[in-house]
Design a protein around this motif. Structure first.
Motif, PDB file in Angstrom:
ATOM      1  N   GLY A 244       4.162 -15.064  -8.631  1.00 46.70           N
ATOM      2  CA  GLY A 244       5.330 -15.862  -7.910  1.00 46.70           C
ATOM      3  C   GLY A 244       6.675 -15.130  -8.101  1.00 46.70           C
ATOM      4  N   THR A 245       6.914 -14.455  -9.510  1.00 48.27           N
ATOM      5  CA  THR A 245       8.038 -13.633  -9.614  1.00 48.27           C
ATOM      6  C   THR A 245       8.000 -12.341  -8.578  1.00 48.27           C
ATOM      7  OG1 THR A 245       8.117 -14.259 -11.838  1.00 48.27           O
ATOM      8  CG2 THR A 245       9.055 -12.170 -11.324  1.00 48.27           C
ATOM      9  N   ILE A 246       6.926 -11.809  -8.498  1.00 46.96           N
ATOM     10  CA  ILE A 246       7.042 -10.576  -7.470  1.00 46.96           C
ATOM     11  C   ILE A 246       7.084 -10.907  -6.155  1.00 46.96           C
ATOM     12  CG2 ILE A 246       5.483  -8.450  -6.648  1.00 46.96           C
ATOM     13  CD1 ILE A 246       4.247  -8.845  -9.498  1.00 46.96           C
ATOM     14  N   ARG A 247       6.718 -11.970  -5.683  1.00 51.72           N
ATOM     15  CA  ARG A 247       6.566 -12.751  -4.388  1.00 51.72           C
ATOM     16  C   ARG A 247       8.198 -13.147  -4.173  1.00 51.72           C
ATOM     17  NH1 ARG A 247       4.330 -18.331  -2.852  1.00 51.72           N
ATOM     18  NH2 ARG A 247       6.083 -18.614  -4.354  1.00 51.72           N
TER      19      ARG A 247
ATOM     20  N   MET B  96      13.549  -2.186  -6.586  1.00 50.04           N
ATOM     21  CA  MET B  96      12.143  -1.732  -5.963  1.00 50.04           C
ATOM     22  C   MET B  96      12.160  -2.052  -4.514  1.00 50.04           C
ATOM     23  SD  MET B  96       9.611  -2.417  -9.240  1.00 50.04           S
ATOM     24  CE  MET B  96       8.059  -2.186  -8.086  1.00 50.04           C
ATOM     25  N   ARG B  97      12.322  -3.361  -4.219  1.00 52.45           N
ATOM     26  CA  ARG B  97      12.468  -3.809  -2.779  1.00 52.45           C
ATOM     27  C   ARG B  97      13.382  -2.950  -2.024  1.00 52.45           C
ATOM     28  NH1 ARG B  97      14.663  -8.371  -3.427  1.00 52.45           N
ATOM     29  NH2 ARG B  97      16.601  -7.570  -2.417  1.00 52.45           N
ATOM     30  N   GLU B  98      14.642  -3.013  -2.623  1.00 51.97           N
ATOM     31  CA  GLU B  98      15.492  -2.451  -1.614  1.00 51.97           C
ATOM     32  C   GLU B  98      15.489  -0.974  -1.314  1.00 51.97           C
ATOM     33  OE1 GLU B  98      18.984  -3.205  -4.337  1.00 51.97           O
ATOM     34  OE2 GLU B  98      18.866  -5.280  -4.093  1.00 51.97           O
ATOM     35  N   ASN B  99      14.491  -0.181  -2.264  1.00 53.06           N
ATOM     36  CA  ASN B  99      14.437   1.132  -2.117  1.00 53.06           C
ATOM     37  C   ASN B  99      13.010   1.467  -1.763  1.00 53.06           C
ATOM     38  OD1 ASN B  99      17.023   2.583  -2.897  1.00 53.06           O
ATOM     39  ND2 ASN B  99      16.770   1.103  -4.593  1.00 53.06           N
ATOM     40  N   GLY B 100      12.315   0.609  -1.011  1.00 56.78           N
ATOM     41  CA  GLY B 100      11.318   0.810   0.051  1.00 56.78           C
ATOM     42  C   GLY B 100       9.875   0.302  -0.574  1.00 56.78           C
ATOM     43  N   CYS B 101       9.906  -0.304  -1.754  1.00 51.69           N
ATOM     44  CA  CYS B 101       8.414  -1.116  -2.374  1.00 51.69           C
ATOM     45  C   CYS B 101       8.432  -2.317  -1.547  1.00 51.69           C
ATOM     46  CB  CYS B 101       8.847  -1.343  -3.979  1.00 51.69           C
ATOM     47  SG  CYS B 101       7.307  -1.873  -4.616  1.00 51.69           S
ATOM     48  N   THR B 102       7.118  -2.289  -1.061  1.00 53.32           N
ATOM     49  CA  THR B 102       6.605  -3.276  -0.282  1.00 53.32           C
ATOM     50  C   THR B 102       5.302  -4.036  -0.886  1.00 53.32           C
ATOM     51  OG1 THR B 102       5.400  -1.991   1.416  1.00 53.32           O
ATOM     52  CG2 THR B 102       7.846  -2.438   1.911  1.00 53.32           C
ATOM     53  N   TYR B 103       4.643  -3.595  -1.965  1.00 54.17           N
ATOM     54  CA  TYR B 103       3.565  -3.975  -2.119  1.00 54.17           C
ATOM     55  C   TYR B 103       3.374  -3.526  -3.783  1.00 54.17           C
ATOM     56  CZ  TYR B 103      -1.757  -4.186  -2.239  1.00 54.17           C
ATOM     57  OH  TYR B 103      -2.888  -4.544  -2.685  1.00 54.17           O
ATOM     58  N   VAL B 104       2.658  -4.633  -4.501  1.00 56.05           N
ATOM     59  CA  VAL B 104       2.369  -4.371  -5.950  1.00 56.05           C
ATOM     60  C   VAL B 104       0.969  -4.813  -6.051  1.00 56.05           C
ATOM     61  CG1 VAL B 104       2.860  -5.395  -8.143  1.00 56.05           C
ATOM     62  CG2 VAL B 104       4.740  -4.239  -6.925  1.00 56.05           C
ATOM     63  N   TYR B 105       0.279  -3.978  -6.826  1.00 56.17           N
ATOM     64  CA  TYR B 105      -1.352  -4.483  -7.173  1.00 56.17           C
ATOM     65  C   TYR B 105      -1.308  -4.534  -8.380  1.00 56.17           C
ATOM     66  CZ  TYR B 105      -6.367  -3.686  -6.564  1.00 56.17           C
ATOM     67  OH  TYR B 105      -7.492  -3.703  -6.422  1.00 56.17           O
ATOM     68  N   ILE B 106      -2.062  -5.699  -8.813  1.00 59.49           N
ATOM     69  CA  ILE B 106      -2.146  -6.274 -10.278  1.00 59.49           C
ATOM     70  C   ILE B 106      -3.454  -6.614 -10.386  1.00 59.49           C
ATOM     71  CG2 ILE B 106      -1.761  -8.045 -11.531  1.00 59.49           C
ATOM     72  CD1 ILE B 106       1.079  -8.163 -10.978  1.00 59.49           C
ATOM     73  N   GLY B 107      -4.157  -6.233 -11.502  1.00 56.34           N
ATOM     74  CA  GLY B 107      -5.464  -6.423 -12.136  1.00 56.34           C
ATOM     75  C   GLY B 107      -5.317  -7.764 -12.710  1.00 56.34           C
TER      76      GLY B 107
END
Length: 600
Positions: free
Chosen positions: A475-478, A431-442
């Motif tokens: 922490g995992t996502i960061r 995800m990061r390597e292909n442009g994902c810079t942000y994840v939103y979590i409830g």
């Protein structure tokens, strides 16, 4: 049917010959769609964010039919589609790249499909005057209103204005409020209409009879069916179209093509009663529908995306959905599969199709995308991985896409799927390597006693305490180089001042530790059809009275005194507003910096 179509063509030909001024196409009737706002103030209140994708999606098939009719002209032989809504032409690429932000051209003066939507975002005197100006200039024969529950009171007011300033106009209401309040029980053949539904509000006199049809369910095929039925019985000229005749036309129109698509309910409100027509057609998947942006420009900007550097408001951001209902069963959520019983989605094997849509959006000037699925690809890590591989191939072929970025919504337990830990970590890297810079979590709450009752997808194989799980997931996502934002929801079962303070402080610690770049405080508002609404006995939700809203409710999206959690009093809401602002500082989102893409 053939004789009927021949007579209709003759009727419109005679009307065109005697018209005082020649029309562009006398068989096309004026139409306008409107996104109903949920806010009433231009300061201190969060407007409903992003491009109105529910409306865009619902319009996709009827616009496609209209554009094809306009492009090919009147066929040699009388046809069911002789008379059609005049949506204009699709925008060309130059228009798409140039047009973002608020629309500035009247619907009556626009020849593009994009220009046929009224999208005020705020309902106040300025918006009301602009809407009246639109109605007077266009005199639509049909007005389509898309509304969430919190906007229903304004939908009724907009319908009243349409009846006053465009006499003879048919008003059709759809959107999430309709989906939440209109049900049909196939087993018993009976209608289940919520007390809060448009139908019941009008039927028992709480609102004036200003709505003609309500559409619930698969909006795009059902709206296409309804507008074809309207066109079949519509008289030429400014006169009204009888609701009863439209209802009678639904069956022959549905039978005309041999196949009915989509499922849901169409309710016609006549002078005497409400008539519900259940539609049970073939399931329609997202790949079978035109892209919601086929007819519209990308207008939203999202401050969380800045890589393009095109505006202080953030990058020009498209909303994309692979699934429009959540596979989980949170008690409070109106997007749960329990409420949206038959979701429209892309199959997990259709990742290439979605990547091609992203490529097309970039060609149209899009700089970022936010996947607004309740859970990205339904939480299927194989589909997420396959999609990232498709993006990698796309970026290799189109190096100019290097600045394109995107974000998506995930859940704590989807990220902490122990059984697929290796796959999860590999997918986050992709995800990061292909442009994902942000994840939103409830996150919802950081109080264990509250989360115990929520019904969020708490996997039995992952039974740790909620606070620990949240911290580990963030922490995992960061650690994979992706920023995380979150929503926090106050007023769930078990909530009191102690749990409110606990949540505000624990979220503050996550911010202190660099695990959150944004936190959005929200107040639980009851939605018709959710489990918590039933459990709290809130079966009579006032989403129709036009009462002035006030602080502190106006500081929270969709919050009104009549529909907020019964577990919160006004002092609690002031406390949440003031203390979260102090503890979370600039990381707390506000009306000026929304958690999801903000439309102009």
């Amino acid at each position: 049917m053939a004789d009927r179509l021949s007579r209709r063509r003759e009727l419109f030909e005679r009307a065109a010959d005697t018209a005082p001024r020649p029309a562009r196409d006398p068989y096309l009737f004026p139409v306008m769609a409107a996104l109903v706002p949920v806010a009433t103030s231009r300061g201190g209140e969060v407007a409903y964010p992003g491009d109105p994708m529910c409306l865009y999606s619902a319009l996709s098939l009827t616009i496609e039919r209209s554009v094809n009719r306009l492009a090919h002209g009147l066929p040699a032989q009388p046809s069911l589609d002789d008379v059609a809504a005049d949506w204009g032409h699709y925008p060309d690429d130059a228009y798409r790249r140039a047009e973002d932000g608020p629309r500035s051209v009247l619907v009556a003066d626009s020849r593009t499909t994009d220009g046929h939507v009224f999208d005020p975002r705020i309902w106040d005197d300025v918006a009301r005057t602009a809407f009246i100006t639109e109605l007077r200039a266009l005199r639509p024969k049909v007005l389509l209103l898309s509304s969430v529950s919190a906007g229903h009171r304004y939908a009724l007011e907009m319908a009243e204005l349409a009846k006053e300033y465009a006499p003879g106009c048919l008003v059709i209401v759809g959107g999430r409020h309709a989906d939440e309040t209109v049900r049909y029980r196939d087993a018993t053949g009976t209608a289940d209409l919520s007390w809060s539904s448009t139908v019941e509000v009008i039927r028992d006199g709480r609102a004036r009879p200003v709505v003609d049809f309500v559409v619930a369910g698969d909006g795009s095929p059902l709206l296409d069916l309804l507008l074809r039925a309207v066109a079949l019985v519509m008289p030429p000229g400014p006169g009204p179209t009888p609701v009863r005749e439209v209802l009678d036309a639904l069956a022959p129109v549905a039978a005309h093509d041999g196949t009915t698509r989509g499922a849901g309910n169409i309710v016609g409100l006549t002078a005497d009663d409400a008539v519900l027509v259940p539609v049970r057609g073939e399931r329609i998947d997202a790949a079978q529908l035109p892209s919601p942006y086929e007819a519209f420009s990308v207008r939203a900007r999202f401050g969380i995306f800045t890589r393009a550097g095109s505006s202080p408001l953030g990058s020009r951001t498209a909303h994309v959905m692979t699934l429009d209902a959540c596979p989980f069963k949170c008690t409070f959520c109106s997007e749960s599969i329990q409420v949206s019983q038959r979701p429209t989605r892309f199959a997990v094997s259709e990742t290439e199709h979605v990547a091609r849509r992203i490529e097309r959006l970039v060609d149209w000037g899009t700089e970022a995308a936010f996947f607004d699925d309740p859970v990205f690809w339904g939480g299927n890590w194989k589909a997420i991985t396959d999609f990232c591989h498709e993006l990698a191939r796309l970026r290799a072929r189109r190096p100019e896409l290097g600045s394109f970025e995107w974000g998506a919504q995930l859940t704590v337990d989807v990220v902490l799927n122990r059984a697929k830990a290796q796959e999860v970590h590999a997918a986050l890297d992709l995800m990061r390597e292909n442009g994902c810079t942000y994840v939103y979590i409830g996150i919802e709450s950081m109080a264990q006693r509250v989360m115990r009752n929520v019904g969020k997808n708490l996997l039995r194989r992952n039974p740790e305490a909620w606070v620990s799980k949240v911290r580990e997931a963030l922490g995992t996502i960061r650690d994979h180089g992706i920023r995380v934002g979150s929503s926090v929801l106050f007023g769930l079962d078990g909530e009191n001042r102690e749990t409110i303070e606990e949540t505000i402080e624990e979220i503050g610690r996550l911010i202190d530790d660099g695990l959150l770049v944004m936190a959005s405080p929200n107040i639980l508002t009851y939605h018709p059809g959710t489990a918590i609404t039933a459990a709290h006995g809130q079966d009579r939700l006032d989403y129709h009275s036009r009462k002035d809203n006030r602080p502190p409710y106006t500081y929270f999206e969709e919050a009104y005194p009549e529909v907020v959690s019964r577990l919160l009093d006004e002092d609690d809401i002031w406390f949440i507003h003031e203390v979260s602002a102090k503890r979370w500082g600039s990381t707390r989102n506000s009306a000026a910096e929304s958690a999801t893409p903000v439309g102009a």
